[in-house]
Design an enzyme around this catalytic site. Structure first.
Site, PDB file in Angstrom:
ATOM      1  N   LYS A  62     -12.765  -1.072   6.957  1.00 33.24           N
ATOM      2  CA  LYS A  62     -12.084  -2.143   7.697  1.00 33.24           C
ATOM      3  C   LYS A  62     -12.404  -2.055   9.191  1.00 33.24           C
ATOM      4  CE  LYS A  62      -8.521  -1.839   4.210  1.00 33.24           C
ATOM      5  NZ  LYS A  62      -8.829  -3.091   3.503  1.00 33.24           N
TER       6      LYS A  62
ATOM      7  N   TRP B 168       0.823  -1.219   0.000  1.00 36.18           N
ATOM      8  CA  TRP B 168       0.000   0.000   0.000  1.00 36.18           C
ATOM      9  C   TRP B 168       0.851   1.260   0.000  1.00 36.18           C
ATOM     10  CZ3 TRP B 168      -4.411  -0.366  -2.056  1.00 36.18           C
ATOM     11  CH2 TRP B 168      -5.114  -1.576  -1.984  1.00 36.18           C
TER      12      TRP B 168
ATOM     13  N   ASP C  51      -1.289   6.863   6.579  1.00 37.90           N
ATOM     14  CA  ASP C  51      -2.399   6.074   6.036  1.00 37.90           C
ATOM     15  C   ASP C  51      -2.783   5.065   7.116  1.00 37.90           C
ATOM     16  OD1 ASP C  51      -4.092   4.326   4.799  1.00 37.90           O
ATOM     17  OD2 ASP C  51      -2.732   3.795   3.157  1.00 37.90           O
TER      18      ASP C  51
HETATM   19  N1  PMP Z   1      -4.232   1.847   2.261  1.00 41.60           N
HETATM   20  C1  PMP Z   1      -4.311   0.672   2.907  1.00 41.60           C
HETATM   21  C2  PMP Z   1      -3.373   0.426   4.041  1.00 41.60           C
HETATM   22  C3  PMP Z   1      -5.249  -0.286   2.514  1.00 41.60           C
HETATM   23  O1  PMP Z   1      -5.326  -1.454   3.142  1.00 41.60           O
HETATM   24  C4  PMP Z   1      -6.125   0.001   1.433  1.00 41.60           C
HETATM   25  C5  PMP Z   1      -7.180  -0.956   0.982  1.00 41.60           C
HETATM   26  N2  PMP Z   1      -7.055  -2.245   1.309  1.00 41.60           N
HETATM   27  C6  PMP Z   1      -5.976   1.222   0.785  1.00 41.60           C
HETATM   28  C7  PMP Z   1      -5.050   2.129   1.234  1.00 41.60           C
HETATM   29  C8  PMP Z   1      -6.831   1.562  -0.371  1.00 41.60           C
HETATM   30  O2  PMP Z   1      -8.094   1.888   0.103  1.00 41.60           O
HETATM   31  P1  PMP Z   1      -9.350   2.058  -0.816  1.00 41.60           P
HETATM   32  O3  PMP Z   1      -9.661   0.728  -1.417  1.00 41.60           O
HETATM   33  O4  PMP Z   1     -10.371   2.534   0.160  1.00 41.60           O
HETATM   34  O5  PMP Z   1      -9.019   3.072  -1.844  1.00 41.60           O
END
Ligand code: PMP
Length: 360
Positions: free
Chosen positions: A196, A102, A172
């Protein structure tokens, strides 16, 4: 009805009482004669839902008055762009630490808007640790320092925010927000999708320090402009109203649990039980540095990888679902966010031990 234990990484399991409340209020919210799904976003009823959600989030995380709380569309991925767009106009130079998939995606997106200094990367070691602070290399005049507080795929979590001095720290927290207490004062920006730890998909929380608002690139899409959204109380356009409502229910549930410190204790116990089951066996494997193992996402493998499909099938027969690892990585993964009950974790651990006994 037979609800199962859902270990999926997100959208993820919700507390049953939250789902029941949503069900009970679905046709009619608080004697208004209409559903939240049908409510105008400028109505006084919806305004009360929004105000309560912000009040509760501020109380739970002890957010100081010098920070705005925004509720935006676009997910964590939207913030991968919104952060450099809002913080990088006057100084398009950013530092990112690469600790997993990520943060890798956040880096790719930020490169569209400026120079990205990748201060260190654990990619060569398969994202199993966090590079030591003394090895990070970045200029002291970057606009901000970005890190991914919890890497959802590789299961690596910062146990405390990195010390980067006066540089605005951007986190994040998509997969660990509200799972442990934090000191918001240490951050410039915190962002997280709700799906989540805090409810359903569609709404993203952004907590941003006042002095970082109002410097967006002129070409920033209005819905991602922190100032425009702050001025509009996050209703610059039609927001994801139902997700906002679900977030509110989840925050109310968190308060009933005794707040974040209480939930953290449970999270420590839950993760501890699963890691113990892995470490005590020679059948399961998790090779993340023990000091930075995630409390939220626990990836593991079977030493005999050929047994993984059988594991998943048998787990499902036992009411334990969504234990497959990330689709491009494989293996197994148990996501145990706030809403996963300790009972669910106990069932998983019992199943793991029994599977090892019969197949090991
Ligand atoms: N950052 C992290 C740490 C994630 O786990 C995720 C999604 N699993 C995201 C960003 C992306 O999020 P989104 O799908 O809401 O755009």
């Amino acid at each position: 009805m037979s609800r199962v234990y859902n270990f999926g990484a997100g959208p993820a399991t919700l507390p049953e009482s939250v789902l029941e409340k949503a069900r009970d209020e679905l046709l009619e919210w608080h004697a208004t004669g209409i559903s939240v799904l049908e409510m105008g976003h400028h109505s006084k009823e919806f305004e009360s839902i929004v105000e309560q959600a912000e009040t509760d989030l501020r109380a739970l995380l002890a957010i100081p008055p010098s920070y705005k709380v925004l509720f935006l569309p676009g997910g964590g991925t939207g913030q991968f762009a919104a952060v450099p767009l809002n913080l990088g106009r006057d100084n398009p130079k950013f530092a990112y630490i690469h600790t997993g998939q990520w943060s890798g995606k956040a880096i790719v997106e930020a490169k569209r808007y400026g120079e990205v200094q990748v201060v260190a990367s654990s990619e060569p070691q398969g994202f199993t640790h966090i590079p030591p602070r003394e090895n990070w290399q970045f200029d002291s005049d970057v606009a901000y320092f970005h890190y991914t507080a919890n890497e959802t795929i590789s299961g690596v979590e910062f146990q405390s925010p990195p010390d980067v001095g006066d540089i605005p720290l951007v986190a994040d927290m998509s997969s660990n927000i509200c799972s442990r207490p934090i000191d918001v004062n240490q951050f410039g920006v915190i962002y997280a999708g709700a799906q989540k730890n805090l409810g359903s998909a569609g709404i993203t929380i952004v907590i941003v320090r006042d002095d970082l608002i109002g410097h967006a690139h002129p070409f920033t899409p209005s819905i991602f402009d922190y100032k425009l959204q702050a001025n509009a109380h996050s209703i610059f356009n039609t927001p994801p109203t139902y997700s906002w409502y679900m977030l509110g229910l989840e925050l109310e549930w968190l308060k009933e649990q005794g707040g974040i410190a209480a939930v953290e204790k449970r999270n420590i116990r839950k993760a501890g039980k699963i890691y113990a089951a892995i470490d005590e066996s020679s059948f399961y494997l998790n090779n993340v540095d023990a000091a930075v193992r995630s409390r939220m996402n626990i990836p593991f493998r079977l030493v005999d990888e050929n047994l993984e499909q059988v594991f998943l099938t048998k787990a499902k027969e036992n009411g334990l679902v969504n234990l497959a690892g990330y689709r491009t990585i494989g293996g197994l993964r148990a996501s145990v966010y706030n809403a996963m009950s300790e009972e669910g974790v106990d069932k998983l651990v019992a199943f793991m031990r029994e599977f090892e006994r019969t197949r090991g």
